[in-house]
Structure formats: structure tokens, C-alpha cells
Design an enzyme around this catalytic site. Structure first.
Site, PDB file in Angstrom:
ATOM      1  N   ASN A  48      30.630 -60.447 -44.134  1.00 18.12           N
ATOM      2  CA  ASN A  48      31.589 -61.098 -45.049  1.00 18.12           C
ATOM      3  C   ASN A  48      33.025 -60.877 -44.583  1.00 18.12           C
ATOM      4  OD1 ASN A  48      29.709 -62.257 -46.677  1.00 18.12           O
ATOM      5  ND2 ASN A  48      30.007 -60.877 -48.419  1.00 18.12           N
ATOM      6  N   GLU A  96      25.722 -56.910 -44.483  1.00 22.24           N
ATOM      7  CA  GLU A  96      26.161 -58.075 -45.278  1.00 22.24           C
ATOM      8  C   GLU A  96      27.659 -57.989 -45.553  1.00 22.24           C
ATOM      9  OE1 GLU A  96      24.755 -60.777 -45.988  1.00 22.24           O
ATOM     10  OE2 GLU A  96      22.637 -60.573 -46.539  1.00 22.24           O
ATOM     11  N   ARG A 107      27.624 -72.047 -41.402  1.00 27.50           N
ATOM     12  CA  ARG A 107      26.237 -72.284 -41.833  1.00 27.50           C
ATOM     13  C   ARG A 107      25.330 -72.516 -40.635  1.00 27.50           C
ATOM     14  NH1 ARG A 107      26.118 -73.279 -47.330  1.00 27.50           N
ATOM     15  NH2 ARG A 107      24.201 -74.477 -47.235  1.00 27.50           N
TER      16      ARG A 107
HETATM   17  N1  LIG Z   1      35.608 -60.008 -48.086  1.00 22.08           N
HETATM   18  C1  LIG Z   1      35.744 -61.228 -48.646  1.00 22.08           C
HETATM   19  N2  LIG Z   1      36.954 -61.836 -48.692  1.00 22.08           N
HETATM   20  C2  LIG Z   1      37.100 -63.047 -49.254  1.00 22.08           C
HETATM   21  N3  LIG Z   1      36.101 -63.745 -49.819  1.00 22.08           N
HETATM   22  C3  LIG Z   1      34.870 -63.195 -49.817  1.00 22.08           C
HETATM   23  C4  LIG Z   1      34.618 -61.914 -49.239  1.00 22.08           C
HETATM   24  N4  LIG Z   1      33.310 -61.623 -49.401  1.00 22.08           N
HETATM   25  C5  LIG Z   1      32.774 -62.684 -50.052  1.00 22.08           C
HETATM   26  N5  LIG Z   1      33.706 -63.631 -50.311  1.00 22.08           N
HETATM   27  C6  LIG Z   1      33.501 -64.905 -51.057  1.00 22.08           C
HETATM   28  O1  LIG Z   1      32.321 -64.792 -51.840  1.00 22.08           O
HETATM   29  C7  LIG Z   1      31.403 -65.837 -51.473  1.00 22.08           C
HETATM   30  C8  LIG Z   1      29.966 -65.333 -51.626  1.00 22.08           C
HETATM   31  O2  LIG Z   1      29.697 -64.288 -50.681  1.00 22.08           O
HETATM   32  P1  LIG Z   1      28.196 -64.010 -50.226  1.00 22.08           P
HETATM   33  O3  LIG Z   1      28.209 -62.928 -49.198  1.00 22.08           O
HETATM   34  O4  LIG Z   1      27.368 -63.793 -51.430  1.00 22.08           O
HETATM   35  O5  LIG Z   1      27.757 -65.391 -49.572  1.00 22.08           O
HETATM   36  P2  LIG Z   1      28.198 -66.029 -48.184  1.00 22.08           P
HETATM   37  O6  LIG Z   1      28.856 -65.004 -47.335  1.00 22.08           O
HETATM   38  O7  LIG Z   1      28.980 -67.246 -48.473  1.00 22.08           O
HETATM   39  O8  LIG Z   1      26.790 -66.446 -47.564  1.00 22.08           O
HETATM   40  P3  LIG Z   1      25.671 -65.426 -46.970  1.00 22.08           P
HETATM   41  O9  LIG Z   1      26.115 -64.033 -47.305  1.00 22.08           O
HETATM   42  O10 LIG Z   1      24.399 -65.825 -47.600  1.00 22.08           O
HETATM   43  O11 LIG Z   1      25.672 -65.650 -45.500  1.00 22.08           O
HETATM   44  C9  LIG Z   1      31.783 -66.236 -50.073  1.00 22.08           C
HETATM   45  O12 LIG Z   1      31.375 -67.535 -49.724  1.00 22.08           O
HETATM   46  C10 LIG Z   1      33.315 -66.112 -50.135  1.00 22.08           C
HETATM   47  O13 LIG Z   1      33.883 -67.222 -50.785  1.00 22.08           O
HETATM   48 MG   LIG Z   2      27.947 -63.142 -47.043  1.00 23.73          MG
END
Ligand SMILES: Nc1ncnc2c1ncn2[C@@H]1O[C@H](COP(=O)(O)OP(=O)(O)OP(=O)(O)O)[C@@H](O)[C@H]1O
Ligand SMILES: [Mg+2]
Lengths: 117, 145
Positions: B53, B49, B102
Site C-alpha cells: 500500500n 499488504e 490492477r
Molecule cells: N498508505 C496509504 N496512503 C493512501 N491511501 C491508502 C493507503 N493505504 C490504502 N489506501 C487507500 O485505501 C484503499 C484500499 O486499500 P486496500 O489495501 O484495502 O486495497 P488496494 O490496495 O486498493 O487493493 P489490494 O490491497 O487488494 O491490492 C486504496 O485503494 C487507497 O485508496
Molecule cells: Mg492494498
């Protein structure tokens, strides 16, 4: 239930891993969101999905998922098939839509995990 | 095994074919080392995960994994853009992922909640314009190591 039982219940066909068809499957997860799949912990699970990209195979690898069913007749490309073979993950393709595919397996006694909190 | 082992990986931004390679490599190494499967799964999911990210939301960075007898520590450092409100980012369902992401199956806003759920300790330090460092720990109970 075995992978072979799943294949038969869905009228699906093998993309790869037919030789592993006697493996047991204990639970199922149907989703088009991979983080939703990653929130699901069950041993020896099958994943049903309408997604078709390499991250589906990676997600299955992280979860120790034994079989992936691509619904709506989706077909993975060679890169994905190779990744699945290296990881002993069986790939099936079914013409059913997600709802029907899940329903058919539920009817055969396969269950999902606990409700999401 | 008394001394610890450190593994290092580079993570590129936006490379969706290679995304997850670091997590995959760590998972295979832990398996070879005979680590308990439940511990491996906790590490694999939380690291994956975090790696995803970095690929989706960051400009790229590095992953460091330190394996010792009692714990597996994961440090993910990226080069930006940083997270403005980390508390908001942690909320289930919060996402800034665009539609093209998405359609790949990401952007449910569940990644950080999953990382919190599967790791035993999660710390996020982020500076907007500089980058984000995510530190996660998974403990190895004595009786199964
Ligand atoms: N390494 C990062 N750098 C910048 N922003 C981040 C980072 N990790 C997370 N985020 C921000 O935090 C939000 C939430 O992260 P999260 O992993 O919970 O959900 P997601 O990545 O949007 O979706 P999913 O993980 O369900 O595929 C992201 O949409 C992004 O805006
Ligand atoms: Mg994510």
C-alpha cells in the site's frame, strides 16, 4: 500429491526447482489478484496464476507457497527466477488456460480452501 | 529474550521490483529467531499488504518493526497523500488503484481487510495532505514463544 504429479497432470515444464519435485502439495489457489491469494491460508499450497511479475514470487514467499504454475505459457524473467531459487519455490510453466489448469488438478483430487465469507 | 529488537526500513513509492523487501527481511529474521511459523505468516502477510500500500498509494515512508517476547508491533508511516475516509478504505472491495496497478495483480481492495484479518490489532491514523500511520500488532501466545 507432489509437485511432480502437478507437472505431469498439466503437461507443464520446469522453469526452476526440479530437484524439489518430490515435495508434497496439499491445496491449490488460482488467481490473478494477489490480495485474493493473500487471503487464502493453507499449508503447502500451489499457486496458479496468469500474472508474471516479481510480486507474484514475493506473495508466494509470504504465504510459504511451495510451487507457482504460470498458466497460458507465461514465462518469468531472470530476476523472478533468481528470487524463486533463493526461496526454494518451484516454478512451472503450463500452456493451459487458468480454467483448464485448475480443472485438471481438481480432477486429480487437489482442492482449494473454504469458500470466501 | 527480554529486551526488544527494533528493525527499521525505508519504503520508496512506485518501486515494484523492490516492493516487499522489508517484509521479506522481517520474515527471514523471525524465522532465524525461531518464532512459530503461524505467527510469522500473520506478520508477513499483514506487513506485506501494508508495505505494498505504501508503494502503490503513498509518496513513500518508513517501516518500524518491534519484536518483543509477547508481541510483534509494526508501524508504517508514510508522507502522504493520506486517506480521506479510513472507514470506507477498510471496506472489502474498495480501491482507488488505477488500471496499470490492477494489471500487476493489486487493486482488489482486499489489502486493508487482510491486514485486519491477520493482525490482532490494527489502527490507522491519517491526515489528508500529511500522511498515514498504520499500526499493527501480532501477539505471541505464551505457550508457543
Ligand atoms: N498508505 C496509504 N496512503 C493512501 N491511501 C491508502 C493507503 N493505504 C490504502 N489506501 C487507500 O485505501 C484503499 C484500499 O486499500 P486496500 O489495501 O484495502 O486495497 P488496494 O490496495 O486498493 O487493493 P489490494 O490491497 O487488494 O491490492 C486504496 O485503494 C487507497 O485508496
Ligand atoms: Mg492494498
Amino acid at each position: 500429491m507432489t509437485i511432480k504429479d502437478i507437472k505431469e497432470a498439466l503437461g507443464a515444464r520446469y522453469i526452476c526447482g526440479e530437484e524439489l519435485e518430490d515435495r508434497e502439495v496439499h491445496a491449490a489457489c488460482g488467481s490473478d489478484m494477489l490480495s485474493d491469494v493473500l487471503a487464502f491460508v493453507k499449508d503447502r499450497a500451489v499457486l496458479l496464476t496468469g500474472l508474471c511479475n516479481p510480486q507474484v514470487i514475493r506473495t508466494a514467499e509470504m504465504m510459504d507457497i511451495v510451487c507457482i504454475v504460470f498458466v497460458r505459457g507465461k514465462m518469468p524473467d531472470d530476476v523472478m527466477i533468481e528470487m524463486a531459487k533463493e526461496r526454494d519455490i518451484v516454478l512451472l510453466s503450463s500452456g493451459h488456460r487458468m480454467f483448464s489448469a485448475c480443472g485438471l488438478l481438481y480432477e486429480k483430487g487437489l482442492r482449494g480452501g473454504a469458500p470466501y465469507r | 529474550m527480554n529486551e526488544s529488537i527494533t528493525l527499521n526500513y525505508d519504503v520508496d513509492s512506485n518501486d515494484f521490483t523492490r516492493a516487499g523487501e522489508a517484509s521479506s527481511s522481517v520474515k527471514r529474521k523471525l524465522k532465524l529467531m525461531g518464532v512459530d511459523p503461524d505467527i510469522i505468516r500473520k506478520v508477513a502477510i499483514s506487513l506485506y499488504e501494508g508495505e505494498i500500500n505504501m508503494v502503490i498509494h503513498s509518496y513513500g515512508g518508513t517501516i518500524e518493526v518491534i519484536i518483543s517476547t509477547d508481541m510483534i508491533e509494526m508501524i508504517l508511516r508514510d508522507k502522504g497523500p493520506g486517506i480521506e475516509d479510513t472507514e470506507l478504505a477498510m471496506q472489502a472491495g474498495y480501491t482507488t488503484a488505477p488500471d496499470n496497478i490492477r494489471s500487476l495483480g493489486f487493486g482488489a481492495g482486499m489489502g486493508l481487510p487482510n491486514m485486519k484479518k491477520y493482525s490482532d490489532d490494527l489502527k490507522i491514523e491519517s491526515v489528508v495532505g500529511k500522511g498515514t500511520t498504520v499500526r499493527m500488532k501480532v501477539y505471541i501466545p505464551k505457550n508457543i514463544s
